[in-house]
Write an enzyme that holds these catalytic residues in place. Sequence first.
Site, short mmCIF file in Angstrom:
data_model
loop_
_atom_site.label_atom_id
_atom_site.label_comp_id
_atom_site.label_asym_id
_atom_site.label_seq_id
_atom_site.Cartn_x
_atom_site.Cartn_y
_atom_site.Cartn_z
N LEU A 75 20.02 2.60 -9.03
CA LEU A 75 20.39 2.49 -10.45
C LEU A 75 20.32 3.85 -11.14
O LEU A 75 20.67 3.97 -12.31
CB LEU A 75 19.45 1.51 -11.16
CG LEU A 75 19.55 0.04 -10.71
CD1 LEU A 75 18.42 -0.78 -11.32
CD2 LEU A 75 20.90 -0.56 -11.08
N LYS B 161 11.10 10.50 0.95
CA LYS B 161 10.16 11.09 0.00
C LYS B 161 9.10 11.96 0.70
O LYS B 161 8.60 12.91 0.12
CB LYS B 161 9.46 10.00 -0.82
CG LYS B 161 10.38 9.34 -1.85
CD LYS B 161 9.62 8.35 -2.71
CE LYS B 161 10.53 7.73 -3.74
NZ LYS B 161 9.84 6.86 -4.68
N ASN C 195 9.57 12.94 -5.28
CA ASN C 195 10.79 12.17 -5.58
C ASN C 195 11.78 12.99 -6.42
O ASN C 195 12.80 12.48 -6.84
CB ASN C 195 10.45 10.86 -6.31
CG ASN C 195 9.99 11.12 -7.73
OD1 ASN C 195 9.49 12.21 -8.04
ND2 ASN C 195 10.18 10.16 -8.60
N ASP D 256 6.86 9.61 -9.92
CA ASP D 256 6.57 8.17 -9.88
C ASP D 256 5.27 7.86 -10.63
O ASP D 256 5.17 6.85 -11.33
CB ASP D 256 6.46 7.68 -8.43
CG ASP D 256 7.83 7.47 -7.79
OD1 ASP D 256 8.81 7.23 -8.52
OD2 ASP D 256 7.92 7.56 -6.54
N GLY E 159 -1.56 -3.03 -2.91
CA GLY E 159 -0.62 -2.30 -2.05
C GLY E 159 -1.22 -0.97 -1.66
O GLY E 159 -2.14 -0.46 -2.32
N ALA E 160 -0.70 -0.40 -0.56
CA ALA E 160 -1.24 0.89 -0.11
C ALA E 160 -0.14 1.77 0.47
O ALA E 160 -0.40 2.67 1.26
CB ALA E 160 -2.34 0.65 0.93
N GLY E 161 1.10 1.50 0.07
CA GLY E 161 2.22 2.33 0.53
C GLY E 161 2.46 3.49 -0.42
O GLY E 161 1.58 3.88 -1.20
N GLY E 162 3.69 4.03 -0.37
CA GLY E 162 4.02 5.21 -1.17
C GLY E 162 3.91 4.95 -2.67
O GLY E 162 3.38 5.79 -3.41
N THR F 217 5.92 -3.25 -9.76
CA THR F 217 6.77 -2.09 -9.41
C THR F 217 8.14 -2.55 -8.92
O THR F 217 9.12 -1.83 -9.09
CB THR F 217 6.12 -1.21 -8.32
OG1 THR F 217 5.82 -2.01 -7.19
CG2 THR F 217 4.87 -0.54 -8.82
N GLY G 171 8.94 -3.69 -13.54
CA GLY G 171 9.15 -2.51 -12.70
C GLY G 171 10.23 -1.58 -13.23
O GLY G 171 10.21 -0.37 -12.97
P1 NAP Z 1 5.81 0.73 1.54
O1 NAP Z 1 5.29 2.12 1.67
O2 NAP Z 1 6.64 0.15 2.62
O3 NAP Z 1 4.51 -0.23 1.33
C1 NAP Z 1 4.69 -1.62 1.29
C2 NAP Z 1 3.40 -2.29 0.79
O4 NAP Z 1 3.70 -3.69 0.65
C3 NAP Z 1 2.22 -2.18 1.75
O5 NAP Z 1 1.03 -2.10 1.01
C4 NAP Z 1 2.29 -3.54 2.50
O6 NAP Z 1 1.05 -3.98 2.97
C5 NAP Z 1 2.72 -4.44 1.37
N1 NAP Z 1 3.32 -5.68 1.83
C6 NAP Z 1 4.56 -5.86 2.37
N2 NAP Z 1 4.75 -7.17 2.63
C7 NAP Z 1 3.61 -7.82 2.25
C8 NAP Z 1 3.20 -9.18 2.27
N3 NAP Z 1 4.02 -10.15 2.73
N4 NAP Z 1 1.98 -9.51 1.79
C9 NAP Z 1 1.17 -8.54 1.31
N5 NAP Z 1 1.49 -7.22 1.27
C10 NAP Z 1 2.70 -6.87 1.73
O7 NAP Z 1 6.64 0.53 0.21
P2 NAP Z 1 6.56 1.41 -1.15
O8 NAP Z 1 7.42 2.60 -1.02
O9 NAP Z 1 5.13 1.59 -1.51
O10 NAP Z 1 7.29 0.43 -2.17
C11 NAP Z 1 6.66 -0.77 -2.63
C12 NAP Z 1 7.52 -1.36 -3.75
O11 NAP Z 1 7.50 -0.51 -4.88
C13 NAP Z 1 9.00 -1.52 -3.34
O12 NAP Z 1 9.43 -2.81 -3.72
C14 NAP Z 1 9.72 -0.46 -4.15
O13 NAP Z 1 11.02 -0.86 -4.52
C15 NAP Z 1 8.83 -0.36 -5.38
N6 NAP Z 1 8.94 0.93 -6.10
C16 NAP Z 1 9.31 0.89 -7.40
C17 NAP Z 1 9.40 2.05 -8.12
C18 NAP Z 1 9.80 1.97 -9.58
O14 NAP Z 1 10.13 3.01 -10.15
N7 NAP Z 1 9.77 0.80 -10.20
C19 NAP Z 1 9.12 3.29 -7.52
C20 NAP Z 1 8.73 3.30 -6.18
C21 NAP Z 1 8.66 2.10 -5.47
P3 NAP Z 1 0.57 -3.65 4.48
O15 NAP Z 1 0.02 -2.24 4.44
O16 NAP Z 1 -0.48 -4.67 4.71
O17 NAP Z 1 1.76 -3.79 5.37
#
Ligand code: NAP
Length: 286
Positions: free
Chosen positions: A21, A69, A90, A105, A128-131, A217, A240
């Site tokens: 977007l 990223k 980013n 971010d 959560g613990a991702g990016g 998010t 988000g």
């Molecule tokens: P990522 O690095 O792939 O991390 C994914 C996270 O989701 C991990 O903590 C994972 O847990 C958890 N997860 C996935 N499926 C799950 C489930 N069924 N139950 C529980 N936990 C689950 O992804 P990311 O880059 O951090 O992005 C996460 C979200 O943030 C995405 O939807 C992205 O679109 C959004 N985002 C939004 C913005 C914004 O500006 N609004 C900016 C950045 C990202 P595990 O470690 O246990 O697998």
Amino acid sequence: MIQPVHEDLFAVVGNPVSHSLSPVMMNAAFRSLGIPAVYLALQIDSPVDDLKTLWETGFKGLSVTLPFKETVYRAAVSVDETAEAIGALNTLRRCDKGWEGINTDWIGATRAIGRFTRLHGKNALVIGAGGAARAVVYGLKREGARVTVSNRCIERGRSLSSSMRCDFISLPALAKSGNGRDFDIVVQCTSVGLMEEQSARLVPDSFFHPGMVVMETVYRPLWTGFLLQARQAGCTTVPGIDMLLHQGVAQLEWWLDRPVPASNGIDVMEKALKKALEDEQDIQKD
Ligand code: NAP
């Protein structure tokens, strides 16, 4: 060599990038601010070579999205302390020798939440613990909140919490406790809810309480199951899309080296984002 003549070039780079977007938001801002610039969405395969080509072509600034990223972090000639602490960036800006990078971010998250509550001294939970979680934890800590991380994978969650020096609780333990009264702010940073109208519940309804500020998010859909649970419990909800908007505003400010005005700037970007999301949802219904 190809060089732009009449307009400055900006782009979001990622793979895939067709659903971004950012072009809608940034082009609306450039138009409204009277800046002769164009913002494209470019799918790339080899970040290091492709970034070199974009620099040689004269691009002024780039937004970087998944999955680059972290890779691009290593390709930048310099990064600021925010990108260094988060381990990802980013945003890239052209400099004499190549690209310099920052992470906005965390600014997107703290500005979006900061419109509803002070962060300093508050107890915040990041699920959560991702990016995304890493950037949000960094931002909340930087603004003076006390942060607890919760994640499904315990090893990943503990790794984030120890590197950012905050507490950890496993997601099953959090859900089992069923009570979020210890937290003033909750940020949902998992990909649960993405592209789904109804999603699996991360925590029970009893977790939420009025007075809590809850940010999501995920922005597709605008109202995830998590955000609906929070709204039904009387929490202040932050979608988000607000984080997406404010990380974009911070990018634009860095590229232009000046603040983006609330009127004719941020409001135009917000309107463009919301319209694009609504249009998408209408198309899905048809
Ligand atoms: P990522 O690095 O792939 O991390 C994914 C996270 O989701 C991990 O903590 C994972 O847990 C958890 N997860 C996935 N499926 C799950 C489930 N069924 N139950 C529980 N936990 C689950 O992804 P990311 O880059 O951090 O992005 C996460 C979200 O943030 C995405 O939807 C992205 O679109 C959004 N985002 C939004 C913005 C914004 O500006 N609004 C900016 C950045 C990202 P595990 O470690 O246990 O697998």
